[in-house]
Design an enzyme around this catalytic site. Structure first.
Site, PDB file in Angstrom:
ATOM      1  N   THR A 345       0.648  -0.956  -0.353  1.00 14.73           N
ATOM      2  CA  THR A 345      -0.311   0.112   0.444  1.00 14.73           C
ATOM      3  C   THR A 345       0.730   1.374  -0.289  1.00 14.73           C
ATOM      4  O   THR A 345       1.724   1.138   0.744  1.00 14.73           O
ATOM      5  CB  THR A 345      -0.786   0.433   1.078  1.00 14.73           C
ATOM      6  OG1 THR A 345      -0.174   0.582   2.053  1.00 14.73           O
ATOM      7  CG2 THR A 345      -1.554  -1.164   1.126  1.00 14.73           C
ATOM      8  N   CYS A 346       0.581   2.615  -0.353  1.00 12.21           N
ATOM      9  CA  CYS A 346       0.960   3.377  -0.507  1.00 12.21           C
ATOM     10  C   CYS A 346       1.465   4.624   1.365  1.00 12.21           C
ATOM     11  O   CYS A 346       1.429   5.394   1.488  1.00 12.21           O
ATOM     12  CB  CYS A 346       0.603   4.727  -0.977  1.00 12.21           C
ATOM     13  SG  CYS A 346       0.504   3.969  -2.505  1.00 12.21           S
ATOM     14  N   ASP A 347       0.651   3.337   2.496  1.00 11.56           N
ATOM     15  CA  ASP A 347       0.875   3.975   3.183  1.00 11.56           C
ATOM     16  C   ASP A 347       2.271   3.847   4.190  1.00 11.56           C
ATOM     17  O   ASP A 347       2.936   2.950   3.871  1.00 11.56           O
ATOM     18  CB  ASP A 347      -0.071   2.796   4.219  1.00 11.56           C
ATOM     19  CG  ASP A 347      -0.022   3.177   5.845  1.00 11.56           C
ATOM     20  OD1 ASP A 347       1.071   4.047   5.955  1.00 11.56           O
ATOM     21  OD2 ASP A 347      -0.390   2.961   6.820  1.00 11.56           O
TER      22      ASP A 347
END
Ligand code: PLP
Length: 395
Positions: A345-347
């Site tokens: 994910t982009c987290d």
């Protein structure tokens, strides 16, 4: 410890404290094949491993009926395999009930263990035919007396968790001094209390915790008997541990200790015994196949992006506080380096490991993660539009 003998070690020498390690249920060769056929990330359920675990628990806990806690993993392959083996099931919601029904469980093999249910949770499960429920407070009792007066009740008791990683008495369970009052109140309202349940806490590492809990519960049991209340069921809950980066006691030694605790504390009573293993039943029967999808060097450290992460199967790292071991192929014969393994994910907090050494991984390379069966996919979500891992079963 070999060769060291003293009186205080006597019990340890009598009960072998064999441990077990986290092991993948498939080879890298098969993982590559399955990964190519089904795509990754992929959760692989080993039916033989699950059946072996179930049989060992039954063998070393003779006389104890197994109600698999669907909360740990309501995967169809797991539920249907256990159903075929004759296991029963512990559900906490209508959603878990429906998963159990799809796997073949009839309502007479279900125990509903949520001590604080919404009315619709209670009524939907009751209407489907579930007749065994749990309560731990007066308001829950009144709710059930009003809506479902003819059910069988277990009173959930709080026990002080000591060695467990996850304390399940912090939120649920009546304090022992309140137990008699809650049983009497049920009787006044015409409800049938059949016995007690408790949970020593999840990922319990010392089976002596059960003996401590059993002794305290026996006192309450006897106080009820003195009051003319006959109880017949004791539900010892879950808590059975699994190996992760740290080893766990073997199923044999862990269950043997519980068995001797049951014999010593309740052996004189002809009662029905129930256990609700979740993690201990399913964790080791599932391995995750995940793939390296990118790599980079950041602040002189290799970073590998893999296709499963904290929002997916590794959600247990967040919610279940587990550190999973991640295996690369032929790691023994390759040079190992410190690195960061991060989810897809982009987290930026989606990091799966910062302290496991890895070889110089190739993009596209497959990694295996053992003991991925409990509290992993059950709490995964498709954050960022990334789908959760599929699961398949192998024989
Ligand atoms: C979570 C839970 C279980 C299963 O616990 P494990 O530690 O996974 O064995 C069993 N019973 C109840 C009531 C639970 O809440």
């Amino acid at each position: 410890m070999k060769g060291v003998q003293s009186t205080c070690m006597l019990t340890e020498t009598l009960v072998p404290h064999a441990t077990r390690q986290a092991q993948p249920v498939l080879s890298f060769e098969l993982a590559r094949e399955l990964g190519a056929r089904y795509g990754t990330p992929l959760l692989v359920v080993s039916r033989p491993k699950l059946i072996e675990t179930y049989n060992k628990m039954r063998e070393y806990l003779p006389g104890v009926e197994m109600f698999y806690a669907a909360k740990a993993n309501p995967d169809h392959h797991i539920l249907s395999t256990l159903c075929e083996q004759g296991c029963s099931v512990d559900v906490c919601s209508f959603g878990e009930l429906q998963a159990a029904v799809r796997a073949g469980f009839a309502p007479d093999r279900m125990l509903h263990t949520h001590p604080c249910k919404t009315e619709s949770n209670l009524l939907d499960c009751y209407e489907y035919g579930v007749r065994w429920f749990v309560y731990d407070n007066m308001l829950e009792l009144e709710k059930m007396a009003r809506l479902t007066p003819d059910v069988n009740l277990l009173l959930r008791l709080a026990v002080s968790a000591s060695s467990s990683m996850i304390n399940l008495s912090a939120k649920f369970g009546a304090a022992l001094p309140e137990a008699l009052g809650l049983v009497r109140a049920a009787r006044r309202q015409g409800m049938r209390v059949r016995g007690f349940s408790f949970h020593v806490g999840s990922q319990c590492l010392n089976p002596e915790d059960y003996r401590t809990a059993l002794s305290r519960i026996r006192e309450v049991w006897d106080r009820c008997a003195d009051d003319g209340i006959e109880l017949e069921v004791l539900d010892i809950g879950g808590g059975f541990p699994a190996p992760y980066r740290t080893d766990a006691p073997s199923i044999e030694s862990f269950c043997q200790s519980i068995h001797s605790g049951l014999e010593d504390v309740f052996g004189d009573l002809p009662i029905r015994l129930i256990a609700e293993p979740g993690r201990g039943m399913c964790a080791e029967s599932v391995s995750l196949i995940t793939r390296v999808i990118g790599k980079n060097t950041r602040w002189d450290m290799p970073w590998y992006i893999i296709d499963d992460g904290l929002y997916g199967s590794f959600s247990g790292k967040v919610f279940d506080h587990i550190d999973y071991s991640i295996l690369a192929e032929n790691a023994d014969s390759r040079e190992l380096y410190p690195c960061v393994l991060a989810g897809p994910t982009c987290d930026s907090s989606d990091v799966v490991s910062r302290d496991q050494m890895m070889p110089d991984l190739e993009v596209g390379e497959i990694l295996l993660v053992p003991s991925m069966g409990a509290y992993t996919s059950a709490s995964a979500c498709p954050f960022n539009g990334l789908p959760v891992a599929n699961s398949i079963a192998i024989d």
